[in-house]
Scaffold this motif. Structure first.
Motif, PDB file in Angstrom:
ATOM      1  N   LEU A 132      58.434  45.263   7.872  1.00  0.00           N
ATOM      2  CA  LEU A 132      58.326  44.086   8.736  1.00  0.00           C
ATOM      3  C   LEU A 132      57.392  43.033   8.137  1.00  0.00           C
ATOM      4  CD1 LEU A 132      58.940  42.893  11.632  1.00  0.00           C
ATOM      5  CD2 LEU A 132      56.783  43.934  12.324  1.00  0.00           C
ATOM      6  N   ALA A 142      64.047  49.944  13.978  1.00  0.00           N
ATOM      7  CA  ALA A 142      63.604  51.266  13.509  1.00  0.00           C
ATOM      8  C   ALA A 142      62.351  51.722  14.273  1.00  0.00           C
ATOM      9  CB  ALA A 142      63.335  51.238  12.007  1.00  0.00           C
ATOM     10  N   MET A 143      61.431  50.787  14.519  1.00  0.00           N
ATOM     11  CA  MET A 143      60.214  51.127  15.280  1.00  0.00           C
ATOM     12  C   MET A 143      60.557  51.554  16.706  1.00  0.00           C
ATOM     13  SD  MET A 143      57.684  48.013  14.214  1.00  0.00           S
ATOM     14  CE  MET A 143      57.238  47.721  12.494  1.00  0.00           C
ATOM     15  N   ALA A 144      61.467  50.803  17.330  1.00  0.00           N
ATOM     16  CA  ALA A 144      61.830  51.107  18.714  1.00  0.00           C
ATOM     17  C   ALA A 144      62.499  52.474  18.803  1.00  0.00           C
ATOM     18  CB  ALA A 144      62.747  50.020  19.269  1.00  0.00           C
ATOM     19  N   ARG A 197      65.329  41.453   7.802  1.00  0.00           N
ATOM     20  CA  ARG A 197      64.246  42.374   7.455  1.00  0.00           C
ATOM     21  C   ARG A 197      63.348  42.598   8.672  1.00  0.00           C
ATOM     22  NH1 ARG A 197      62.686  42.874   2.038  1.00  0.00           N
ATOM     23  NH2 ARG A 197      60.748  43.993   1.702  1.00  0.00           N
ATOM     24  N   ILE A 198      63.100  41.529   9.401  1.00  0.00           N
ATOM     25  CA  ILE A 198      62.266  41.625  10.600  1.00  0.00           C
ATOM     26  C   ILE A 198      62.970  42.453  11.674  1.00  0.00           C
ATOM     27  CG2 ILE A 198      61.303  40.280  12.530  1.00  0.00           C
ATOM     28  CD1 ILE A 198      60.766  38.031  10.435  1.00  0.00           C
ATOM     29  N   ARG A 250      55.874  52.953   7.448  1.00  0.00           N
ATOM     30  CA  ARG A 250      56.930  52.477   6.545  1.00  0.00           C
ATOM     31  C   ARG A 250      57.607  51.237   7.112  1.00  0.00           C
ATOM     32  NH1 ARG A 250      62.375  52.240   5.950  1.00  0.00           N
ATOM     33  NH2 ARG A 250      63.266  52.697   3.910  1.00  0.00           N
ATOM     34  N   GLU A 251      57.944  51.281   8.398  1.00  0.00           N
ATOM     35  CA  GLU A 251      58.651  50.151   9.008  1.00  0.00           C
ATOM     36  C   GLU A 251      57.714  48.964   9.201  1.00  0.00           C
ATOM     37  OE1 GLU A 251      61.820  50.180   9.150  1.00  0.00           O
ATOM     38  OE2 GLU A 251      61.950  52.286   8.565  1.00  0.00           O
ATOM     39  N   SER A 305      61.916  54.985  16.715  1.00  0.00           N
ATOM     40  CA  SER A 305      60.838  55.946  16.502  1.00  0.00           C
ATOM     41  C   SER A 305      60.051  56.163  17.792  1.00  0.00           C
ATOM     42  CB  SER A 305      59.936  55.447  15.371  1.00  0.00           C
ATOM     43  OG  SER A 305      58.585  55.599  15.677  1.00  0.00           O
ATOM     44  N   ALA A 352      63.944  56.854  12.174  1.00  0.00           N
ATOM     45  CA  ALA A 352      64.875  55.867  11.634  1.00  0.00           C
ATOM     46  C   ALA A 352      64.325  55.355  10.313  1.00  0.00           C
ATOM     47  CB  ALA A 352      65.041  54.716  12.615  1.00  0.00           C
ATOM     48  N   ARG A 353      65.222  54.972   9.416  1.00  0.00           N
ATOM     49  CA  ARG A 353      64.828  54.365   8.154  1.00  0.00           C
ATOM     50  C   ARG A 353      65.590  53.055   8.019  1.00  0.00           C
ATOM     51  NH1 ARG A 353      61.560  57.499   8.374  1.00  0.00           N
ATOM     52  NH2 ARG A 353      60.868  59.166   6.990  1.00  0.00           N
ATOM     53  N   SER A 354      64.868  51.972   7.804  1.00  0.00           N
ATOM     54  CA  SER A 354      65.547  50.695   7.599  1.00  0.00           C
ATOM     55  C   SER A 354      65.701  50.431   6.100  1.00  0.00           C
ATOM     56  CB  SER A 354      64.762  49.565   8.265  1.00  0.00           C
ATOM     57  OG  SER A 354      63.546  49.322   7.595  1.00  0.00           O
ATOM     58  N   PHE A 355      66.801  49.797   5.747  1.00  0.00           N
ATOM     59  CA  PHE A 355      67.052  49.449   4.348  1.00  0.00           C
ATOM     60  C   PHE A 355      67.532  48.008   4.249  1.00  0.00           C
ATOM     61  CE2 PHE A 355      67.818  54.088   4.413  1.00  0.00           C
ATOM     62  CZ  PHE A 355      66.901  54.484   3.455  1.00  0.00           C
ATOM     63  N   THR A 356      67.051  47.286   3.253  1.00  0.00           N
ATOM     64  CA  THR A 356      67.590  45.956   2.985  1.00  0.00           C
ATOM     65  C   THR A 356      69.010  46.117   2.438  1.00  0.00           C
ATOM     66  OG1 THR A 356      66.829  45.957   0.702  1.00  0.00           O
ATOM     67  CG2 THR A 356      65.298  45.121   2.360  1.00  0.00           C
ATOM     68  N   MET A 393      65.492  44.589  11.500  1.00  0.00           N
ATOM     69  CA  MET A 393      65.781  45.996  11.192  1.00  0.00           C
ATOM     70  C   MET A 393      64.529  46.851  11.324  1.00  0.00           C
ATOM     71  SD  MET A 393      66.361  46.177   7.068  1.00  0.00           S
ATOM     72  CE  MET A 393      64.959  46.174   5.933  1.00  0.00           C
ATOM     73  N   ALA A 394      63.375  46.300  10.904  1.00  0.00           N
ATOM     74  CA  ALA A 394      62.131  47.071  11.026  1.00  0.00           C
ATOM     75  C   ALA A 394      61.795  47.297  12.496  1.00  0.00           C
ATOM     76  CB  ALA A 394      60.993  46.349  10.312  1.00  0.00           C
ATOM     77  N   LEU A 395      62.010  46.266  13.322  1.00  0.00           N
ATOM     78  CA  LEU A 395      61.701  46.390  14.750  1.00  0.00           C
ATOM     79  C   LEU A 395      62.618  47.404  15.426  1.00  0.00           C
ATOM     80  CD1 LEU A 395      61.062  42.624  15.611  1.00  0.00           C
ATOM     81  CD2 LEU A 395      59.348  44.443  15.392  1.00  0.00           C
TER      82      LEU A 395
END
Lengths: 426, 426
Positions: free
Chosen positions: A69, B82-84, B75-76, A64-65, B86, B92-96, B78-80
């Motif tokens: 990204l 969330a990955m870290a 966006r970049i 999902r992430e 996890s 973790a869930r990222s949202f715009t 927040m996804a990173l």
């Protein structure tokens, strides 16, 4: 004048100059009276850079992430293209996949388009705007999550938009002049095809041609969208992917070529399960285990069992990237199935001869195999369809095999065209 | 245990290691039993890079597309993040901004938050997830367009989320230890404040302190959200921005400081309209023209008119970035207003003394001006509020003025703390 949908890949959007050139091309079409909708990929190496960032923070990022990204890449390129168009005195509106109404299933990383609801696009067109859409991405129907369409996704986005908007045509801009009879890096005498049927293009895509992705061609075929594959670096006509240009398989006009081209693929590996008891259900158990591991197989061959032992060998090919997963899944069922051992070979290549014309032409197979024999190429596995013959050969002789086949079927051009050949990621 | 909202700026997310450190910090709070919602800015220099890309394709990019482009940065990151997270075994869930329900007006580039509808956030929290939200961005209420909140936007996102989620506190992580009595780059003996009132923080922000953006503090004050400004590079307590910690202005406990700090700002310019006819409506016409040009003025001074000529001079300060626009707008009404000429000075600085305690303490002004005089600093314009005195001085003597004031009001620390000081863009 109707709507024209265009797609530009990452290599056509590599830097500011490239983006400006693309903007001029888009504006030219708008000036000619068409409404224009453009699907864009991420710029040049952006996707690779984003993958590197992800790998920097997590060895196994959640899908999902990862989608969240990666979709930033198209967001950047679409905004820049819209800006460049505005700089030429035209108005453009960029939309994410979600905003553009690209509805998908929920499979992160390789979502399938379920529906396209282009309300915002048609509204923007009605207001005279040029529309830029982020390729490769959508939003899932149930969970409203951002998804990506996987490899070749932006091609698929473009054709899906063309279908939903009932566009006149879908132009796929890339860094080569069109679809060739073989990869010009391997066969310098390869010729550009003016036309190719959806069926042939599907087989070419399935057999290693990276020009168009399989799903894009499937979409175009289902909705009857003419796809024009052409270079963003020239004004030359490219290759039209359309309904079979041959008026029926019975009456074959003399001037129509029998063979569309020769494709090759060195991204696969071969696994052989040795010594499988030749009983009902054993093969099924093996393929069930592979399906559970979400592995798509390509060619499958089962040898005749040796009567004395009642054991058989089963070989299949699959993407090299799935090799480890498949070996693990098979090892887990060794005791249950009772096979002897597993062999793994990733030094293989697949060479495919493709042409709708071969349906009604006998002797194609023997001519193909004869050409390979003359070139000293040994054939491993064989797989055929109505319009394709594929063979597995040693990876090192793939080039020889492609060239020999290309010549044997009179595909060589009189003059060698200078082309730059390379695949774009999505 | 309730919800804690955290904000991390670009300098706290500069690279993979920084993102991993932030992830560990977030997970620590989750482990302690709190639910965590995090607003993130774009990584390090991402925003500058995106601006460069935009300038490469268009000298004047449309604001809508600029917002589309810039929002890719969060966006970049927040996804990173969330990955870290996890990778540490938490989900973790990222949202715009749009997905997080940050609803704004339609002013691209400096949108204001109208409402926050955090349905997806509360659902994710309910499922045990850590929530990462893209700061600095939202979606417009009417047009559903992507918007950005302008400078300091991620701080505002964090406080708005804290208010909507009724969070226990909002932690703003930055690259300094908290709010200081002056900029430590200019006053090495500056002290960190343990507490500061919303009103003082508002004046500090308005007068050049870049620690927290004005709108973030306004939001915190309106909804009574305690804001904890602290460093992401240490575990130290930072500065709490809260309701006035002094129990009333009449009874002032001895130990409470009168002055919160000395702020300075060298981002303004001064325009003087010379020889304005001293008639009713002339000044109004001037400020109307400036308002029409969307220019926010800061200090305004009108000199007494010389009786002999009936002409007056009007001076005001404004952001240097608006200087050209303002001069153009004023030049356009010269004939109509009948003023003599315009003077433009961007070599000025503003020094401000701020403290809620000064409401009930006479003599502050004279002490301030005395300190400036002793340091040989000449005062240009003066402006005051209940808890602030600001003066315009020559740009070159801003440092001298700040140090002299800081010392005169006994703000110097006994020992100089080693601090790294720098502002983040948003």
């Amino acid at each position: 004048m109707g709507i024209v949908v265009q797609k530009y890949g990452g290599s056509s959007l590599a830097d500011a100059d490239a983006i400006k050139r693309v903007a001029r091309r888009i504006v030219d079409v708008k000036k000619s009276g068409h409404d224009v909708v453009v699907a864009v990929s991420a710029m040049g190496d952006t996707t690779d850079d984003l993958y590197d960032l992800a790998n920097g923070v997590s060895p196994l990022p959640p899908a999902r992430e990862m989608d969240m990204l990666l979709t930033a890449g198209e967001r950047i390129s679409m905004a820049l293209v819209a800006m460049a168009i505005s700089d030429l005195g035209f108005t453009a509106r960029s939309f994410t996949g979600s905003q553009a109404g690209v509805i998908t299933d929920s499979v992160h990383g390789k979502a399938k388009i379920i529906d396209v609801t282009p309300g915002r696009i048609t509204e923007a067109i009605g207001n005279g705007h040029i529309v830029i859409v982020a390729g490769f991405q959508g939003v899932s129907q149930d969970t409203k999550e951002i998804t990506t369409l996987g490899r070749g996704g932006t091609d698929t986005t473009a054709v899906a938009l063309a279908a939903a908007l009932e566009a006149d045509a879908c132009e796929i801009y890339t860094d080569v002049d069109g679809v060739f009879t073989a990869d010009p890096r391997i066969v310098p005498s390869a010729r550009k095809l003016d036309q190719v049927s959806y069926e042939e293009m599907l087989e070419l895509a399935a057999c290693g041609s990276k020009i168009l992705h399989l799903r894009c061609v499937e979409y175009g075929r289902r909705y009857g969208i003419p796809i024009h594959v052409r270079s963003s670096f020239s004004q030359l006509e490219g290759t039209w992917v359309v309904n079979d240009p041959r008026p029926g398989t019975e009456v074959q006009p003399m001037e129509q070529p029998i063979i569309a081209g020769v494709a090759h693929d060195v991204s696969e590996a071969k696994i052989t399960v040795v010594g499988v008891p030749d009983k009902v259900g054993e093969a099924a158990r093996i393929f069930e285990a592979l399906a559970d591991a979400q592995i798509n197989l390509d060619m499958i061959v089962q040898n005749v069992s040796a009567a004395a032992t009642s054991l058989t060998d089963i070989s299949f090919t699959l993407p090299r990237t799935d090799g480890q997963t498949a070996m693990t899944a098979l090892a887990r069922i060794q005791a249950e199935v009772g096979y002897d051992k597993l062999l793994y070979d990733d030094k293989i290549g697949k060479v495919s001869l493709i042409g709708a014309g071969m349906r009604s032409h006998p002797g194609i197979t023997s001519k193909f195999f004869g050409a390979l024999a003359s070139a000293g190429v040994n054939i491993g596995m064989i797989s055929t369809s109505e319009i394709r013959i594929s063979v597995i050969v040693d990876e090192n002789v793939v080039g020889d095999a492609v060239r020999a086949t290309h010549t044997a079927f009179d595909l060589d051009a009189d003059e060698v065209e200078a082309v730059v050949y390379g695949g774009t990621g999505r």
